[in-house]
Design a protein around this motif. Structure first.
Motif, PDB file in Angstrom:
ATOM      1  N   MET A 189     -14.103  86.121  -9.591  1.00 58.08           N
ATOM      2  CA  MET A 189     -14.918  85.547 -10.668  1.00 58.08           C
ATOM      3  C   MET A 189     -14.683  84.046 -10.798  1.00 58.08           C
ATOM      4  N   ILE A 190     -13.442  83.622 -10.659  1.00 54.87           N
ATOM      5  CA  ILE A 190     -13.138  82.182 -10.715  1.00 54.87           C
ATOM      6  C   ILE A 190     -13.835  81.457  -9.567  1.00 54.87           C
ATOM      7  N   PHE A 191     -13.850  82.073  -8.374  1.00 57.88           N
ATOM      8  CA  PHE A 191     -14.542  81.477  -7.231  1.00 57.88           C
ATOM      9  C   PHE A 191     -16.027  81.293  -7.522  1.00 57.88           C
ATOM     10  N   LEU A 192     -16.672  82.336  -8.083  1.00 51.80           N
ATOM     11  CA  LEU A 192     -18.099  82.234  -8.420  1.00 51.80           C
ATOM     12  C   LEU A 192     -18.344  81.138  -9.454  1.00 51.80           C
ATOM     13  N   ILE A 193     -17.457  81.039 -10.427  1.00 53.08           N
ATOM     14  CA  ILE A 193     -17.609  80.004 -11.467  1.00 53.08           C
ATOM     15  C   ILE A 193     -17.461  78.616 -10.861  1.00 53.08           C
ATOM     16  N   LEU A 194     -16.447  78.411 -10.013  1.00 50.55           N
ATOM     17  CA  LEU A 194     -16.236  77.096  -9.401  1.00 50.55           C
ATOM     18  C   LEU A 194     -17.390  76.724  -8.467  1.00 50.55           C
ATOM     19  N   LEU A 195     -17.898  77.723  -7.720  1.00 49.40           N
ATOM     20  CA  LEU A 195     -19.023  77.474  -6.826  1.00 49.40           C
ATOM     21  C   LEU A 195     -20.230  76.988  -7.605  1.00 49.40           C
ATOM     22  N   ASN A 196     -20.542  77.659  -8.699  1.00 50.35           N
ATOM     23  CA  ASN A 196     -21.712  77.277  -9.472  1.00 50.35           C
ATOM     24  C   ASN A 196     -21.460  76.039 -10.314  1.00 50.35           C
ATOM     25  N   LEU A 197     -20.206  75.763 -10.626  1.00 52.60           N
ATOM     26  CA  LEU A 197     -19.888  74.495 -11.278  1.00 52.60           C
ATOM     27  C   LEU A 197     -20.184  73.333 -10.342  1.00 52.60           C
ATOM     28  N   PHE A 198     -19.849  73.509  -9.071  1.00 53.97           N
ATOM     29  CA  PHE A 198     -20.169  72.499  -8.056  1.00 53.97           C
ATOM     30  C   PHE A 198     -21.677  72.351  -7.896  1.00 53.97           C
ATOM     31  N   LEU A 199     -22.391  73.487  -7.836  1.00 56.80           N
ATOM     32  CA  LEU A 199     -23.851  73.428  -7.697  1.00 56.80           C
ATOM     33  C   LEU A 199     -24.496  72.779  -8.916  1.00 56.80           C
ATOM     34  N   TRP A 200     -23.961  73.064 -10.079  1.00 58.61           N
ATOM     35  CA  TRP A 200     -24.500  72.467 -11.313  1.00 58.61           C
ATOM     36  C   TRP A 200     -24.309  70.954 -11.292  1.00 58.61           C
ATOM     37  N   ALA A 201     -23.115  70.499 -10.882  1.00 56.02           N
ATOM     38  CA  ALA A 201     -22.843  69.068 -10.821  1.00 56.02           C
ATOM     39  C   ALA A 201     -23.680  68.390  -9.736  1.00 56.02           C
ATOM     40  N   SER A 202     -23.954  69.111  -8.639  1.00 53.08           N
ATOM     41  CA  SER A 202     -24.691  68.514  -7.519  1.00 53.08           C
ATOM     42  C   SER A 202     -26.194  68.513  -7.752  1.00 53.08           C
ATOM     43  N   LEU A 203     -26.718  69.648  -8.226  1.00 53.48           N
ATOM     44  CA  LEU A 203     -28.173  69.823  -8.320  1.00 53.48           C
ATOM     45  C   LEU A 203     -28.730  69.479  -9.691  1.00 53.48           C
ATOM     46  N   ARG A 204     -27.854  69.376 -10.694  1.00 60.02           N
ATOM     47  CA  ARG A 204     -28.306  69.071 -12.060  1.00 60.02           C
ATOM     48  C   ARG A 204     -29.311  70.089 -12.572  1.00 60.02           C
ATOM     49  N   ASP A 205     -29.127  71.340 -12.178  1.00 56.91           N
ATOM     50  CA  ASP A 205     -30.001  72.412 -12.640  1.00 56.91           C
ATOM     51  C   ASP A 205     -29.200  73.267 -13.624  1.00 56.91           C
ATOM     52  N   ASN A 206     -29.656  73.326 -14.886  1.00 54.32           N
ATOM     53  CA  ASN A 206     -28.895  74.004 -15.930  1.00 54.32           C
ATOM     54  C   ASN A 206     -28.825  75.510 -15.752  1.00 54.32           C
ATOM     55  N   PHE A 214     -22.578  83.143 -18.299  1.00 53.94           N
ATOM     56  CA  PHE A 214     -22.725  84.595 -18.166  1.00 53.94           C
ATOM     57  C   PHE A 214     -21.536  85.195 -17.428  1.00 53.94           C
ATOM     58  N   VAL A 215     -21.172  84.611 -16.292  1.00 52.86           N
ATOM     59  CA  VAL A 215     -20.041  85.132 -15.520  1.00 52.86           C
ATOM     60  C   VAL A 215     -18.749  85.012 -16.332  1.00 52.86           C
ATOM     61  N   GLY A 216     -18.579  83.866 -17.020  1.00 51.37           N
ATOM     62  CA  GLY A 216     -17.387  83.684 -17.837  1.00 51.37           C
ATOM     63  C   GLY A 216     -17.292  84.709 -18.954  1.00 51.37           C
ATOM     64  N   SER A 217     -18.412  84.951 -19.654  1.00 48.05           N
ATOM     65  CA  SER A 217     -18.413  85.948 -20.733  1.00 48.05           C
ATOM     66  C   SER A 217     -18.151  87.343 -20.189  1.00 48.05           C
ATOM     67  N   SER A 218     -18.767  87.666 -19.049  1.00 46.85           N
ATOM     68  CA  SER A 218     -18.558  88.988 -18.439  1.00 46.85           C
ATOM     69  C   SER A 218     -17.103  89.164 -18.007  1.00 46.85           C
ATOM     70  N   ALA A 219     -16.537  88.115 -17.426  1.00 44.86           N
ATOM     71  CA  ALA A 219     -15.131  88.176 -17.003  1.00 44.86           C
ATOM     72  C   ALA A 219     -14.207  88.347 -18.207  1.00 44.86           C
ATOM     73  N   LEU A 220     -14.507  87.627 -19.296  1.00 45.70           N
ATOM     74  CA  LEU A 220     -13.684  87.762 -20.504  1.00 45.70           C
ATOM     75  C   LEU A 220     -13.819  89.160 -21.094  1.00 45.70           C
ATOM     76  N   TRP A 221     -15.023  89.743 -20.996  1.00 39.49           N
ATOM     77  CA  TRP A 221     -15.190  91.119 -21.481  1.00 39.49           C
ATOM     78  C   TRP A 221     -14.308  92.070 -20.678  1.00 39.49           C
ATOM     79  N   VAL A 222     -14.307  91.926 -19.352  1.00 44.66           N
ATOM     80  CA  VAL A 222     -13.485  92.807 -18.515  1.00 44.66           C
ATOM     81  C   VAL A 222     -12.003  92.595 -18.817  1.00 44.66           C
TER      82      VAL A 222
END
Length: 619
Positions: A189-206, A214-222
């Motif tokens: 889950m941390i890998f998915l978050i970091l990957l999309n954090l990079f994509l968010w910073a690169s592509l500027r797509d919210n 969503f992934v963070g909330s789901s991970a916290l639920w688990v």
């Protein structure tokens, strides 16, 4: 090429699914098949009469029904429950109750047919009340007991009770395997978050920002569902242990709705059912604050039941909304919808297995699915959605490319119509000047010559002036459009043009033409215009004495190359270009070619290549 790319993407997805399935099977093997635990036979009793431990023990001994796989699930509970199990274990073995969310739990040892309180803990107590530094409830079985009586209080909520017996010598390996499973999930889950954090910073797509939420909330639920949140994040706040799961579940649904809305929104001119989705998100946000502010643990069981039932309805409605958006968008974007649908099905599959496991299924996978099923479902959901976001960019990239191609095609058609209209107008003017005004001037010249026979001086002067006017008119008409271009072709017209320039004594013009095919009229007319414009530029600006024009074709590539050189003063390319050179660049671009200019104080060389897409008509 497109097929290769699609196969590569498909292979990547299949490989990921195989690796994911292998990982799930490996975790199942490590945590479930080592025979380092036992699943005891347990007897259960609903405490409808509010029994004390002695009466509960006597009543439960009279029961014949039992749970043989150690997994008891009565569902929603109005009352407390009593559980009894024999413990033919060795001294020092541990009882594990693998549900870290029991509100109150008391364990009684049975000595001389009397239950004696030996352990008390639960979500209503601080984490330090637990025996081991593990989210589940553990109790070391003493030697002087014939059985264990467990009092479980989870009134007003759903209860499931997985029970195991673990030998003391197996404890270290047993907990290590369990924590390894926790670590794999958390790391992924941390890998998915970091990957999309990079994509968010690169592509500027919210959309990546909401995916992270969503992934963070789901991970916290688990993490909260496993009890790790209570262990590591809020060990001294028992109220948070009760509200963490509904809090993070609600926030997950808020973000998956936003993610779905943004994921499918570009397919329509307006987001699909934006108003309904926003209203549902607002209601979920209000529910989130209800869970955050209120203390569900201290509420009446019916208030808890109604609150959680309302939450379940809203969560189900959110799920159906996401499913509806997916199906609604299927016709316009199959690949995108299939990724979202696959993510939904993966999560629903494991949720269904969890529900199935609660119906007293006698299989060894029941405990595994109950403990890890939600995590695996969320992990599969998040991973597939991550692939979907990648496919989303490919989809919109292709869509943009298609729009750009259509725009380029439309611009090309407009340019064709404009050039064709210009050439037709030039041809019309050239014919009218050549045949109309040229013929009229010729008639005037003959008439004036006959009428001025007695005035030789004026006759000679007028004849000279009219001859020059007729020549100039013919040159103008020729520059507008050589009348014989369609019949005689480009080579013949260029030869006449060069001959005419040489008669003007402006400079010496040399032509080397190796064109043996005829090309479409727009191509030949365009090349003629380019050559004429370049010669005029030499006359106006270069102060040259020699001009060399070379024209040849490559049969293999069907490319026409034009080379024009002069020995003039030169110019600085792109800085001193006038209308003439801009028109040349425009014509070259229209013909699908390219231009290269090399200019210095010793002269200028211009190379033009016309694209091979303009195929010849005939030899």
């Amino acid at each position: 090429m497109l097929a290769i790319k699609n196969n590569t993407k498909l292979n990547a997805v299949v490989l990921s699914l195989v690796l994911f399935s292998g990982l799930v099977y490996w975790i199942f093997t490590v945590t479930q098949t080592k025979n380092n635990f036992k699943e005891p036979v347990v007897y259960t009793l609903s405490d409808e009469k509010v029994l004390n431990p002695i009466n509960a023990y006597k009543a439960i001994l009279l029961k014949k029904d039992s749970v043989v796989n150690g997994f008891f699930n009565p569902g929603f509970s109005k009352h407390k429950w009593w559980i009894y199990l024999n413990v033919p274990s060795q001294v020092g073995d541990y009882l594990q109750i693998a549900n870290p969310h029991i509100n109150k739990i008391k364990i009684y040892t049975i000595q001389n047919e009397q239950p004696i309180l030996a352990y008390e803990s639960g979500d209503y107590f601080k984490f330090s009340k637990r025996v081991l530094t593990d989210p589940d409830f553990w109790f070391q079985i003493p030697s002087l007991t014939s059985g264990l009586l467990v009092e479980v209080d989870k009134k007003g909520e759903s209860l499931d009770l997985p029970i195991r017996l673990v030998a003391e010598r197996e404890m270290t390996q047993y907990l290590s395997d369990q924590k390894m499973a926790y670590g794999i999930f958390t790391g992924w889950m941390i890998f998915l978050i970091l990957l999309n954090l990079f994509l968010w910073a690169s592509l500027r797509d919210n959309i990546h920002f909401f995916y992270i939420l969503f992934v963070g909330s789901s991970a916290l639920w688990v993490i909260a569902n496993w009890g790790l949140g209570f262990q590591y994040f809020w060990p001294n706040y028992p109220a948070m242990a009760s509200k963490a799961r509904p809090l993070f579940s609600t926030s997950s649904f808020i973000f998956i709705l936003e993610l779905a809305r943004r994921y499918f929104a570009p397919i329509e001119k307006k987001p699909l059912y934006n108003g309904f989705t926003r209203a549902l998100q607002i209601v979920l946000l209000l529910l989130f604050f209800v869970f955050l502010i209120s203390n569900i643990a201290l509420s009446n069981e019916w208030i808890r039941y109604l609150t959680l039932s309302a939450a379940n309805i809203l969560w189900l409605l959110s799920t159906l909304t996401v499913l509806f958006l997916t199906i609604k968008s299927y016709k316009k974007a199959k690949a995108l919808s299939l990724f979202f649908l696959a993510a939904f099905i993966a999560h629903a599959l494991f949720s269904s297995l969890i529900i199935l496991s609660q119906y007293n299924v006698q299989e060894n996978w029941v405990f595994f699915i109950n403990k890890y099923g939600s995590a695996i479902g969320i992990l599969a959901n998040s991973t597939i959605l991550s692939f979907g976001l990648t496919q989303r960019y490919n989809y919109y990239k292709k869509e943009r490319e298609q729009v750009q191609q259509e725009l380029a095609k439309e611009r090309s058609l407009q340019a064709d119509r404009l050039i064709q209209a210009q050439e037709e107008e030039r041809s019309r003017l050239a014919r009218e000047l050549h045949d109309g005004l040229g013929g009229l001037l010729g008639s005037i010249r003959i008439g004036a010559f006959n009428k001025l026979k007695l005035d030789i001086a004026n006759q000679t002067w007028l004849d000279t002036q009219l001859s020059e006017a007729i020549d100039d008119l013919r040159n103008i008409a020729h520059d507008l459009m050589p009348v014989n271009l369609p019949e005689k072709g480009l080579v013949s017209i260029l030869e006449k043009t060069v001959a005419r320039w040489n008669l003007s004594n402006e400079f010496n013009t040399h032509l080397d033409c190796a064109i043996h095919n005829r090309y479409p009229l727009p191509v030949e007319a365009g090349l003629y215009r380019i050559v004429s414009e370049l010669i005029h530029n030499v006359k106006k600006h270069a102060h040259a004495t020699e001009v060399f024009i070379s024209l040849w074709e490559e049969k293999n590539t069907q490319t026409i190359t034009l080379l024009v050189e002069d020995n003039g003063t030169g110019f600085i390319s792109n800085q001193s270009e006038g209308i003439g050179l801009k028109n040349i660049r425009y014509r070259v671009e229209y013909l699908g070619g390219k231009i290269l200019i090399d200019s210095n104080t010793k002269g200028t060389s211009i190379v033009i290549e016309i694209s091979g897409s303009k195929t010849p008509l005939h030899a």
